[in-house]
Design a protein around this motif. Structure first.
Motif, PDB file in Angstrom:
ATOM      1  N   TYR A  51       0.714  -1.165  -0.023  1.00 12.05           N
ATOM      2  CA  TYR A  51      -0.112  -0.079  -0.067  1.00 12.05           C
ATOM      3  C   TYR A  51       0.911   1.177   0.082  1.00 12.05           C
ATOM      4  N   ALA A  52       1.783   1.345   0.683  1.00 10.25           N
ATOM      5  CA  ALA A  52       2.773   2.529   0.857  1.00 10.25           C
ATOM      6  C   ALA A  52       3.436   2.731  -0.633  1.00 10.25           C
ATOM      7  N   CYS A  53       4.054   1.648  -1.191  1.00  8.65           N
ATOM      8  CA  CYS A  53       4.580   1.686  -2.493  1.00  8.65           C
ATOM      9  C   CYS A  53       3.608   2.339  -3.463  1.00  8.65           C
ATOM     10  N   ALA A  54       2.438   1.820  -3.349  1.00 11.26           N
ATOM     11  CA  ALA A  54       1.386   2.174  -4.534  1.00 11.26           C
ATOM     12  C   ALA A  54       1.217   3.779  -4.281  1.00 11.26           C
ATOM     13  N   SER A  55       1.022   4.117  -2.928  1.00  9.26           N
ATOM     14  CA  SER A  55       0.704   5.527  -2.594  1.00  9.26           C
ATOM     15  C   SER A  55       1.942   6.532  -3.050  1.00  9.26           C
ATOM     16  N   ILE A  56       2.951   6.068  -2.941  1.00  9.33           N
ATOM     17  CA  ILE A  56       4.121   6.728  -3.122  1.00  9.33           C
ATOM     18  C   ILE A  56       4.118   7.020  -4.807  1.00  9.33           C
ATOM     19  N   SER A  57       3.776   5.859  -5.290  1.00  9.75           N
ATOM     20  CA  SER A  57       3.920   5.776  -6.871  1.00  9.75           C
ATOM     21  C   SER A  57       2.829   6.884  -7.354  1.00  9.75           C
ATOM     22  N   GLN A  58       1.725   6.862  -6.884  1.00 14.90           N
ATOM     23  CA  GLN A  58       0.655   8.020  -7.016  1.00 14.90           C
ATOM     24  C   GLN A  58       1.247   9.531  -6.600  1.00 14.90           C
ATOM     25  N   MET A  59       1.710   9.605  -5.481  1.00 13.91           N
ATOM     26  CA  MET A  59       2.118  10.813  -5.186  1.00 13.91           C
ATOM     27  C   MET A  59       3.207  11.710  -5.900  1.00 13.91           C
ATOM     28  N   VAL A  60       4.180  11.013  -6.389  1.00 15.03           N
ATOM     29  CA  VAL A  60       5.293  11.379  -6.953  1.00 15.03           C
ATOM     30  C   VAL A  60       5.006  12.026  -8.385  1.00 15.03           C
ATOM     31  N   GLN A  61       3.790  11.460  -8.857  1.00 13.60           N
ATOM     32  CA  GLN A  61       3.271  12.087 -10.222  1.00 13.60           C
ATOM     33  C   GLN A  61       2.885  13.769  -9.929  1.00 13.60           C
ATOM     34  N   LEU A  62       3.033  14.342  -8.876  1.00 11.36           N
ATOM     35  CA  LEU A  62       2.963  15.695  -8.315  1.00 11.36           C
ATOM     36  C   LEU A  62       4.078  16.060  -8.188  1.00 11.36           C
ATOM     37  N   ARG A  63       4.906  16.944  -8.960  1.00 13.51           N
ATOM     38  CA  ARG A  63       6.082  17.278  -9.132  1.00 13.51           C
ATOM     39  C   ARG A  63       6.566  17.931  -7.569  1.00 13.51           C
ATOM     40  N   GLN A  64       5.699  18.717  -7.183  1.00 12.04           N
ATOM     41  CA  GLN A  64       5.939  19.415  -6.046  1.00 12.04           C
ATOM     42  C   GLN A  64       6.069  18.686  -4.800  1.00 12.04           C
ATOM     43  N   VAL A  65       5.848  17.528  -4.802  1.00 17.78           N
ATOM     44  CA  VAL A  65       5.820  16.651  -3.431  1.00 17.78           C
ATOM     45  C   VAL A  65       7.289  15.787  -3.686  1.00 17.78           C
ATOM     46  N   ILE A  66       7.835  15.677  -4.749  1.00  9.62           N
ATOM     47  CA  ILE A  66       8.934  15.056  -4.954  1.00  9.62           C
ATOM     48  C   ILE A  66      10.431  15.425  -4.099  1.00  9.62           C
ATOM     49  N   PRO A  67      10.529  16.742  -3.900  1.00  7.55           N
ATOM     50  CA  PRO A  67      11.479  16.951  -2.998  1.00  7.55           C
ATOM     51  C   PRO A  67      11.399  16.689  -1.325  1.00  7.55           C
TER      52      PRO A  67
ATOM     53  N   LYS B 272       1.124   1.680 -11.559  1.00  4.04           N
ATOM     54  CA  LYS B 272       2.303   1.296 -12.532  1.00  4.04           C
ATOM     55  C   LYS B 272       2.149   2.772 -13.392  1.00  4.04           C
ATOM     56  N   ALA B 273       3.155   3.178 -13.347  1.00  5.81           N
ATOM     57  CA  ALA B 273       3.352   4.443 -14.701  1.00  5.81           C
ATOM     58  C   ALA B 273       3.534   4.186 -15.765  1.00  5.81           C
ATOM     59  N   ARG B 274       2.916   4.877 -16.646  1.00  4.44           N
ATOM     60  CA  ARG B 274       2.903   4.485 -18.186  1.00  4.44           C
ATOM     61  C   ARG B 274       3.652   5.551 -18.790  1.00  4.44           C
ATOM     62  N   LYS B 275       4.934   5.602 -18.850  1.00  2.00           N
ATOM     63  CA  LYS B 275       5.859   6.607 -19.522  1.00  2.00           C
ATOM     64  C   LYS B 275       5.837   6.612 -20.934  1.00  2.00           C
ATOM     65  N   GLY B 276       5.795   7.713 -21.684  1.00  2.00           N
ATOM     66  CA  GLY B 276       5.734   7.856 -23.111  1.00  2.00           C
ATOM     67  C   GLY B 276       6.885   8.119 -23.749  1.00  2.00           C
ATOM     68  N   ARG B 277       7.092   7.981 -24.939  1.00  2.00           N
ATOM     69  CA  ARG B 277       8.165   8.212 -25.668  1.00  2.00           C
ATOM     70  C   ARG B 277       8.444   9.372 -26.645  1.00  2.00           C
ATOM     71  N   SER B 278       7.939  10.506 -25.904  1.00  2.00           N
ATOM     72  CA  SER B 278       8.021  11.721 -26.773  1.00  2.00           C
ATOM     73  C   SER B 278       9.251  12.614 -26.375  1.00  2.00           C
ATOM     74  N   SER B 279      10.117  12.834 -27.558  1.00  2.00           N
ATOM     75  CA  SER B 279      11.213  13.648 -27.254  1.00  2.00           C
ATOM     76  C   SER B 279      10.958  15.097 -27.079  1.00  2.00           C
ATOM     77  N   CYS B 280       9.463  15.323 -27.302  1.00  2.00           N
ATOM     78  CA  CYS B 280       9.026  16.762 -26.920  1.00  2.00           C
ATOM     79  C   CYS B 280       8.108  16.866 -26.100  1.00  2.00           C
TER      80      CYS B 280
ATOM     81  N   LEU C 226       8.943   7.943  -9.945  1.00  2.00           N
ATOM     82  CA  LEU C 226       9.811   8.994  -9.472  1.00  2.00           C
ATOM     83  C   LEU C 226      11.041   9.376 -10.532  1.00  2.00           C
ATOM     84  N   SER C 227      11.280   8.431 -11.267  1.00  2.00           N
ATOM     85  CA  SER C 227      12.337   8.581 -12.262  1.00  2.00           C
ATOM     86  C   SER C 227      11.731   9.310 -13.309  1.00  2.00           C
ATOM     87  N   ALA C 228      10.471   9.096 -13.729  1.00  2.00           N
ATOM     88  CA  ALA C 228       9.879   9.622 -15.089  1.00  2.00           C
ATOM     89  C   ALA C 228       9.422  11.001 -14.554  1.00  2.00           C
ATOM     90  N   CYS C 229       9.171  11.327 -13.410  1.00  2.00           N
ATOM     91  CA  CYS C 229       8.721  12.706 -13.098  1.00  2.00           C
ATOM     92  C   CYS C 229       9.781  13.521 -12.448  1.00  2.00           C
TER      93      CYS C 229
END
Length: 680
Positions: free
Chosen positions: A53-69, A329-337, A102-105
């Motif tokens: 549950y904690a890992c899943a919650s962190i996975s959601q939370m870090v998609q908000l950039r302001q919480v990453i620090p 589970k994050a779904r990271k796209g392949r967009s160079s722009c 976390l790596s994607a965002c």
């Protein structure tokens, strides 16, 4: 400043403006029961369910950039890393998903920090364990929960590895020493029954094989055979179209390590695969897929399965709806722009038709990016075209003035094999079709369906990539391969419609940068063949005005180059002085006011071309007071170069600017000579 250099796509990376660790600093005495602190504490729980549950919650939370620090300050990477080897497969999967998000965002710095904190050691161990799980004897059931979980864990882990290798040279170095290539190939080989895992592996393979000489030396014939078997797979669904496209990109990266007898065969297979992806008509297929989705839902309702169907679609139909705690589970796209604040691709696509549509557009974008690189020389500065110039000492004419045709150089040369393959599989024709505006029907279908809205950006991006691809094709292929003079004129009409068909010039920077680069290359080729230009002076002024408001330097540089190319052609025509005056005034305005010296330099270079020779040019130069204007601009340009040069511009750019400074002095002398001869 010379012909426009062809572009080159690096494998798409996260934004360079990725979130630094220092952003949004929190106070040292912040209480430990903040959301970040609370979730990180739960990672230490003896209960696997709580850890998951904690890992899943962190996975959601870090998609908000302001919480990453907040997470980084509390050592989230070191807390999550060991859980990649947790005794619970569910915890492993959600921990990998949290690190993946976390790596994607988080951007470059966060990815590099992950590598510094040795997250690749448990990640590599996890991938090797998954590899062993793939090879275990199949159970009696076709797909037990255990086997399903191992592959899901592997998918998250491979995707995390891909993110890290895209963004961190340290990660690439570790990858080369870790022996994980075999794991990726094994994941790729599972495509017949788990294409999602194979796609993650294919994305990662394309990343780790690009410009990686250390890895290329370790490749063997069996690797190439494995890649070819995927390339020749018979499945026709869009996920496999994307898979084959990615494998084609990997094989292109590996071309230098292939045995000579394989190269011609492989090149044909690569180009055929890319052409096949581009042949698909998204304007027809996307509405069909959307209609199929609706038909499936109606059938489910009629069959009494309405409740299950609603459960699968509510999340997709509400924009911005958060993921469920167990599906993070994050779904990271392949967009160079990809824009820095756009994480829409992190949401999982649950509907099969939407996944198919997204895979189709990603396959076409990727195909175009690979063709861009195929039509690119090995010059490391190709993607820094504005750093080069043709106005060097060797091109000064006997009268001391740079040759007025200095920007009309012949195209770069493709190898005969690549050129033939592109022509044989009609790649220029297919690329040109993709430069058209996206289908209005497909755009309407996606724009009116919340879950499909993200595809509108993907369709627009395919068009932009096609325009960049066209730019490189024009820079590297001869006129005959593009349909001769009539083909170039038709292409000129097409690009003119893209730019000038509406009262306002399109202002989206990604589109403007791509279309203006293609237009510059086309006008250069037409000028070099003495084919009449297609852009009126009034259209040029509109284009110059739109470019002047664009923050992208290359757009402004290309606009100045287009003014120079067209103006130099006009100078050869009778009664063109009025048009030349318009162009000259616009160039002088930019040369004296643009804050970027490369743009100022391109404007000056264009002035040298436009007013180098001819009675009409002489008359226009006198009417706009070109000589006194350049005399006043000269000391300002020199002072600005002296003041800003070394701190703001690269050595190559400084060389270009220094050449322009020399040519400016000589051009002023040339204009002075003309003036004296007129008054004598």
């Amino acid at each position: 400043m010379g012909k426009s250099k062809n572009k080159k796509f690096k494998r798409p990376q996260f934004s360079a403006d990725g979130l630094p660790v220092t952003v949004v600093k929190e106070t040292e005495d912040e209480c430990v029961d903040s959301p970040a602190g609370e979730m990180l504490e739960k990672l230490q729980s003896p209960s696997a369910d709580v850890r998951e549950y904690a890992c899943a919650s962190i996975s959601q939370m870090v998609q908000l950039r302001q919480v990453i620090p907040a997470f980084l300050q509390r050592d989230a990477i070191r807390c999550l890393g060991p859980l990649l080897l947790d005794r619970s497969l569910a915890v492993r999967e959600t921990a990998a998903g949290a690190l993946r998000n976390l790596s994607a965002c988080g951007g470059f710095e966060v990815c590099d920090d992950m590598v510094k904190q040795d997250v690749l050691t448990p990640l590599a161990a996890l991938l090797r364990e998954c590899h062993g799980g793939f090879d275990s004897p199949a159970p009696a059931e076709p797909r037990t929960e255990l086997r399903h979980s191992v592959e899901d864990v592997a998918n998250e882990a491979v995707h995390l590895l891909w993110n890290l290798c895209e963004s961190s040279s340290r990660a690439m170095s570790v990858f080369n020493k870790s022996g994980l290539l075999d794991v990726l190939l094994q994941c790729l080989a599972r495509h017949p029954h788990n294409v999602e895992l194979a796609l993650s592996a294919a994305h990662c393979l394309q990343t780790v094989t690009e410009e990686n000489s250390d890895l290329l030396g370790a490749l063997n014939f069996s690797v190439l055979q494995g890649l070819e078997s995927v390339l020749l797979s018979p499945q026709t669904d869009m996920a496999h179209v994307l898979l084959r496209t990615l494998v084609a990109g990997t094989m292109w990266n590996l071309k230098s390590s292939m045995p000579s007898e394989w190269q011609a065969h492989a090149l044909g297979a690569i180009v055929e695969t890319l052409g096949g992806a581009l042949e698909l008509d998204s304007g027809t297929l996307i509405p069909e897929l959307r209609e199929a989705e609706e038909a499936r839902r109606r059938a489910a309702v009629e069959g009494g399965a309405a409740a299950d169907d609603r459960d699968g679609t509510e999340d997709m139909e509400e924009e911005g709806n958060e993921e469920a705690e167990g599906d993070c589970k994050a779904r990271k796209g392949r967009s160079s722009c990809k824009r820095d604040d756009d994480f829409s691709d992190l949401q999982p696509l649950k509907e099969v038709e939407l996944r198919e549509a997204s895979a189709l557009l990603t396959a076409q974008q990727t195909s175009l990016e690979i063709i861009v690189n195929m039509c690119c020389s090995d010059d490391p500065s190709d993607d820094e075209w504005e750093e080069t110039s043709s106005s060097d000492e060797s091109e000064i004419c006997p009268d001391g003035i740079a040759d007025g045709n200095s920007s009309l150089l012949s195209p770069l040369c493709l190898s005969a094999e690549v050129h033939s393959a592109l022509v044989n599989f009609r790649i220029p024709e297919k690329v040109l079709r993709k430069t058209e505006f996206p289908s209005s029907v497909a755009m309407e279908v996606c724009g009116t369906t919340p879950a499909w809205k993200s595809l509108t950006k993907k369709m627009q991006r395919v068009q932009c990539r096609a325009l960049t691809c066209l730019h490189n094709i024009l820079s590297t292929m001869d006129m005959e391969a593009l349909g001769g003079a009539s083909g170039l004129r038709a292409l000129a009409d097409h690009l003119s419609k893209l730019v000038f068909s509406t009262p306002e010039i399109p202002t989206k920077e990604e589109f403007l940068e791509a279309v203006i680069s293609a237009l510059r290359s086309l006008l250069q080729m037409m000028a070099s063949k003495n084919i009449p230009q297609c852009v009126s002076p009034q259209q040029l002024m509109s284009l110059s005005e739109a470019a002047s408001h664009c923050d992208t330097v290359s757009v402004r540089v290309n606009a100045m180059a287009i003014l120079g190319i067209t103006g130099s052609m006009l100078a050869r025509e009778a009664d063109s002085a009025d048009s030349l005056q318009l162009i000259g005034n616009a160039l002088l305005e930019v040369a004296s006011k643009d804050p970027n010296m490369m743009v100022c330099g391109e404007a000056l270079d264009a002035l040298f071309d436009v007013f180098a020779d001819g009675k009409e040019a002489e008359r226009a130069a006198r009417n706009i007071g070109l000589l006194p204007a350049l005399k006043s601009l000269q000391p300002v340009f020199k002072a600005k170069l002296r003041k800003e040069g070394k701190g703001k511009y690269s050595p190559d750019q400084l060389c270009v600017l220094d050449n322009i400074k020399v040519n400016l002095r000589r051009f002023i002398g040339y204009l002075g000579t003309l003036e004296r001869s007129c008054t004598a």
